[in-house]
Design a protein around this motif. Structure first.
Motif, mmCIF file in Angstrom:
data_model
loop_
_atom_site.group_PDB
_atom_site.id
_atom_site.type_symbol
_atom_site.label_atom_id
_atom_site.label_comp_id
_atom_site.label_asym_id
_atom_site.label_seq_id
_atom_site.Cartn_x
_atom_site.Cartn_y
_atom_site.Cartn_z
ATOM 1 N N UNK A 59 8.780 -20.508 63.463
ATOM 2 C CA UNK A 59 8.710 -20.870 61.966
ATOM 3 C C UNK A 59 7.964 -19.733 61.316
ATOM 4 N N UNK A 60 8.074 -19.853 59.963
ATOM 5 C CA UNK A 60 7.251 -18.920 59.111
ATOM 6 C C UNK A 60 5.847 -19.719 58.948
ATOM 7 N N UNK A 61 4.590 -18.806 58.558
ATOM 8 C CA UNK A 61 3.300 -19.466 58.473
ATOM 9 C C UNK A 61 2.991 -18.803 57.062
ATOM 10 N N UNK A 62 2.105 -19.756 56.254
ATOM 11 C CA UNK A 62 1.445 -19.154 55.393
ATOM 12 C C UNK A 62 0.323 -18.354 55.588
ATOM 13 N N UNK A 63 -0.381 -17.894 54.658
ATOM 14 C CA UNK A 63 -1.559 -16.742 55.034
ATOM 15 C C UNK A 63 -2.598 -17.416 55.732
ATOM 16 N N UNK A 64 -2.867 -18.624 55.291
ATOM 17 C CA UNK A 64 -4.099 -19.252 55.925
ATOM 18 C C UNK A 64 -3.696 -19.749 57.483
ATOM 19 N N UNK A 65 -2.432 -20.472 57.626
ATOM 20 C CA UNK A 65 -2.084 -20.532 59.116
ATOM 21 C C UNK A 65 -2.182 -19.185 59.985
ATOM 22 N N UNK A 66 -1.599 -18.139 59.354
ATOM 23 C CA UNK A 66 -1.357 -16.861 59.858
ATOM 24 C C UNK A 66 -2.739 -16.206 60.290
ATOM 25 N N UNK A 67 -3.554 -16.522 59.380
ATOM 26 C CA UNK A 67 -4.975 -15.868 59.731
ATOM 27 C C UNK A 67 -5.592 -16.446 61.027
ATOM 28 N N UNK A 68 -5.280 -17.727 61.182
ATOM 29 C CA UNK A 68 -5.944 -18.258 62.491
ATOM 30 C C UNK A 68 -5.217 -17.800 63.707
ATOM 31 N N UNK A 69 -3.948 -17.729 63.484
ATOM 32 C CA UNK A 69 -2.876 -17.495 64.693
ATOM 33 C C UNK A 69 -3.159 -15.862 64.836
ATOM 34 N N UNK A 70 -3.405 -15.164 64.191
ATOM 35 C CA UNK A 70 -3.623 -13.728 64.352
ATOM 36 C C UNK A 70 -4.893 -13.493 65.440
ATOM 37 N N UNK A 71 -5.653 -14.491 65.549
ATOM 38 C CA UNK A 71 -6.750 -14.349 66.483
ATOM 39 C C UNK A 71 -6.427 -15.157 67.758
ATOM 40 N N UNK A 72 -5.503 -15.960 67.814
ATOM 41 C CA UNK A 72 -5.372 -16.714 69.028
ATOM 42 C C UNK A 72 -3.885 -16.659 69.623
ATOM 43 N N UNK A 73 -2.888 -16.511 68.664
ATOM 44 C CA UNK A 73 -1.639 -16.417 68.946
ATOM 45 C C UNK A 73 -0.930 -15.249 68.253
ATOM 46 N N UNK A 74 -1.353 -14.047 68.286
ATOM 47 C CA UNK A 74 -0.565 -13.092 67.268
ATOM 48 C C UNK A 74 0.789 -12.736 67.509
ATOM 49 N N UNK A 75 1.391 -13.186 68.716
ATOM 50 C CA UNK A 75 2.702 -12.915 69.204
ATOM 51 C C UNK A 75 3.704 -14.047 68.264
ATOM 52 N N UNK A 76 3.094 -14.910 67.663
ATOM 53 C CA UNK A 76 3.961 -15.767 66.924
ATOM 54 C C UNK A 76 4.053 -15.594 65.668
ATOM 55 N N UNK A 77 3.387 -14.258 65.185
ATOM 56 C CA UNK A 77 3.365 -13.792 63.748
ATOM 57 C C UNK A 77 4.494 -12.829 63.541
ATOM 58 N N UNK A 78 5.279 -12.794 62.425
ATOM 59 C CA UNK A 78 5.994 -11.739 62.071
ATOM 60 C C UNK A 78 5.227 -10.263 61.712
ATOM 61 N N UNK A 79 5.742 -9.288 61.840
ATOM 62 C CA UNK A 79 5.154 -7.978 61.447
ATOM 63 C C UNK A 79 4.555 -8.392 59.905
ATOM 64 N N UNK A 80 5.577 -8.764 59.113
ATOM 65 C CA UNK A 80 5.051 -8.948 57.715
ATOM 66 C C UNK A 80 3.955 -10.029 57.328
ATOM 67 N N UNK A 81 3.849 -10.941 58.391
ATOM 68 C CA UNK A 81 2.735 -11.964 58.325
ATOM 69 C C UNK A 81 1.433 -11.354 58.534
ATOM 70 N N UNK A 82 1.521 -10.523 59.882
ATOM 71 C CA UNK A 82 0.419 -9.893 60.242
ATOM 72 C C UNK A 82 -0.193 -9.145 59.389
ATOM 73 N N UNK A 83 0.895 -8.313 58.675
ATOM 74 C CA UNK A 83 0.373 -7.246 57.547
ATOM 75 C C UNK A 83 -0.310 -8.084 56.356
ATOM 76 N N UNK A 84 0.030 -9.222 55.913
ATOM 77 C CA UNK A 84 -0.275 -9.771 54.727
ATOM 78 C C UNK A 84 -1.922 -10.379 55.359
ATOM 79 N N UNK A 85 -1.898 -10.788 56.372
ATOM 80 C CA UNK A 85 -3.281 -11.049 56.994
ATOM 81 C C UNK A 85 -4.411 -9.926 56.946
#
Length: 493
Positions: A355-381
């Motif tokens: 599923x898609x994540x908002x930026x707050x969720x994505x910021x946490x996942x970028x450190x623990x599970x970056x593979x679950x984020x899309x490129x666009x989500x990582x870019x916004x983080x």
């Protein structure tokens, strides 16, 4: 001399010459501290004019006019200096009081105007700067003197102040390029988990016995992969691909049955164990894995009769004929023992969507599970940290390329930041993989520009400009400035 100014001065003489007596010029003037130099794309001239009190009779005046000129008739005239005798100054004031508005509007005011005293001399400091033009590098600086005596006669003299401009030391022009960074598009996030299971089956059987030989370990690998995906509440399985393989041992028809049957057996095992719909499965089989055999033989440099084995594999013989030829080799028993068991396997791939994540969720996942984020989500983080932050640099240049290493936007953006960090060779290697999008052309042009390869820079920046990349227009201007700077530096050398 300016023709219009001459006509104006003639008017002054007609007005006041009847009241003047003829008088000879006496005294002298001296020119000191002459300066004629180029600096910061400007031409600067400076000199000191020391005038003896007797140089300008009371009823006359002088004009000094600096001028640049070269052998090709290029010319630039600087604003003039006017030295006026005491009596002439009084007459001029009367004229300006009664002259017409039209005359005044056309009158060229002196840059410096001094009324010379009778008993004391004057020292004038003249300084002026103009934009540099290429022809001025070969120009002479002269000072033209126009002396009007009391009878209205004009005397012209020319003095050479410098034969050539003094060119300042010039650092190479430092280009200030603009790099093109693209915000990735939001896309559906699909992921895959792949593996191979080396299941053991009883001879000529296709059913899976969970406790047979090494099956508990191999099935445990599959179960671990499934639980990892199914245990992620943000993931949804969208497909399961299973492909069965048999080794080139025994008849082809029977091997075809075994490969297909064993793939179906694993499908049934997974469907029943996890209560999955039959619709998400895709099952295929390879009756005899000759490609797998070739790969393993090629990688085994110490295998005897290696060239003979490869020749048999690459032949156009039917599979059963190839097998009989392999059996005729002394190394066949080693193939049976060491290589064929690796070919009997079932490969699987678990496809799932996240599923898609908002930026707050994505910021946490970028450190623990970056593979679950899309490129666009990582870019916004990355942007949320600020473009000058180390987090921004790390995510754009390391995290995103790690998970999206084949994506043109990911590689372009990473290269753009590496260029800013002057890591040109690494940036070039990334851009060289994805030369087919316009923003890459711009950034490749910048790499070539910074490396001094101006012809290649021009080619890529032109392509990017024609494709509508806004940064390319600025970079073309920087390229033109660099070319002009190189011409100036070459002329100075």
């Amino acid at each position: 001399m300016n023709i219009f100014r001459l006509s104006i001065l003639s008017s002054l003489f007609l007005f006041c010459s009847l009241s003047l007596l003829a008088q000879d010029f006496r005294g002298a003037f001296h020119i000191e501290h002459k300066e004629f130099r180029e600096e910061n794309d400007s031409i600067h001239i400076r000199f000191r004019l020391q005038v003896d009190s007797r140089a300008v009779p009371s009823c006359s005046f002088m004009i000094f006019e600096p001028e640049l000129t070269d052998d090709n008739q290029n010319r630039f005239v600087f604003p003039y200096i006017q030295l006026t005798g005491e009596e002439r100054a009084n007459l001029n004031r009367r004229w300006f009081a009664i002259c017409s508005e039209k005359w005044l509007s056309e009158y060229e005011t002196p840059y410096l105007q001094i009324n010379v005293g009778r008993y004391a001399g004057d020292t004038l400091e003249y300084a002026f700067s103009i934009p540099h033009e290429e022809w001025m590098d070969d120009a002479r600086l002269v000072l033209k003197q126009e002396a009007y005596d009391c009878a209205g006669e004009l005397h012209l003299y020319t003095y050479t102040l410098a034969n050539r401009v003094d060119m300042s030391a010039r650092e190479p022009y430092a280009v200030k390029p603009l790099l093109a960074i693209v915000a990735p598009e939001d896309k559906a996030k699909t992921r895959s988990r792949q593996g191979s299971a080396f299941l053991d089956f009883q001879v000529n059987r296709t059913n899976i016995q969970t406790d047979f030989r090494r099956n508990p370990v191999e099935l445990g690998k599959i179960n671990e992969a499934m639980l990892d995906v199914m245990g992620n509440s943000d993931a949804r399985i969208t497909g399961l691909f299973i492909e069965g393989y048999a080794s080139p041992e025994g008849g082809y028809t029977n091997n075809e049955r075994l490969a297909q049957g064993r793939a179906v057996a694993l499908k049934d095992y997974m469907r029943n164990r996890y209560a999955l719909s039959d619709r998400i499965f895709t099952v295929r089989s390879v009756a005899e894995d000759w490609e797998g055999l070739k790969t393993r033989v090629e990688s085994n440099q110490s295998l005897p009769q290696r060239s003979e084995i490869l020749a048999i594999i690459d032949s156009n013989d039917a599979p059963d004929v190839k097998e009989r030829r392999l059996k005729g080799l002394s190394v066949y028993s080693r193939l049976l023992r060491d290589i064929f068991p690796e070919l009997r396997r079932v490969e699987y791939q678990i496809d799932y969507a996240v599923r898609s994540y908002d930026n707050i969720e994505a910021k946490t996942l970028a450190e623990s599970n970056p593979e679950d984020l899309s490129q666009a989500e990582l870019y916004r983080v990355a942007e949320s940290y600020g473009k000058d932050s180390p987090e921004y640099m790390h995510i754009i240049t390391e995290t995103i390329p790690k998970y999206y290493g084949d994506d043109a936007v990911a590689l372009n953006n990473a290269a753009a930041l590496l260029i800013e960090n002057n890591e040109l060779n690494t940036a070039y290697r990334l851009l060289d993989k994805v030369r087919d999008i316009p923003v890459v052309w711009n950034n490749l042009g910048v790499v070539y520009l910074l490396q001094g390869n101006l012809d290649e820079a021009e080619k890529y920046l032109s392509q990017a400009h024609q494709a509508g990349v806004s940064e390319a227009s600025h970079n073309q201007s920087e390229l033109a400035a660099k070319r002009a700077d190189e011409v100036k530096r070459a002329r100075k050398r």
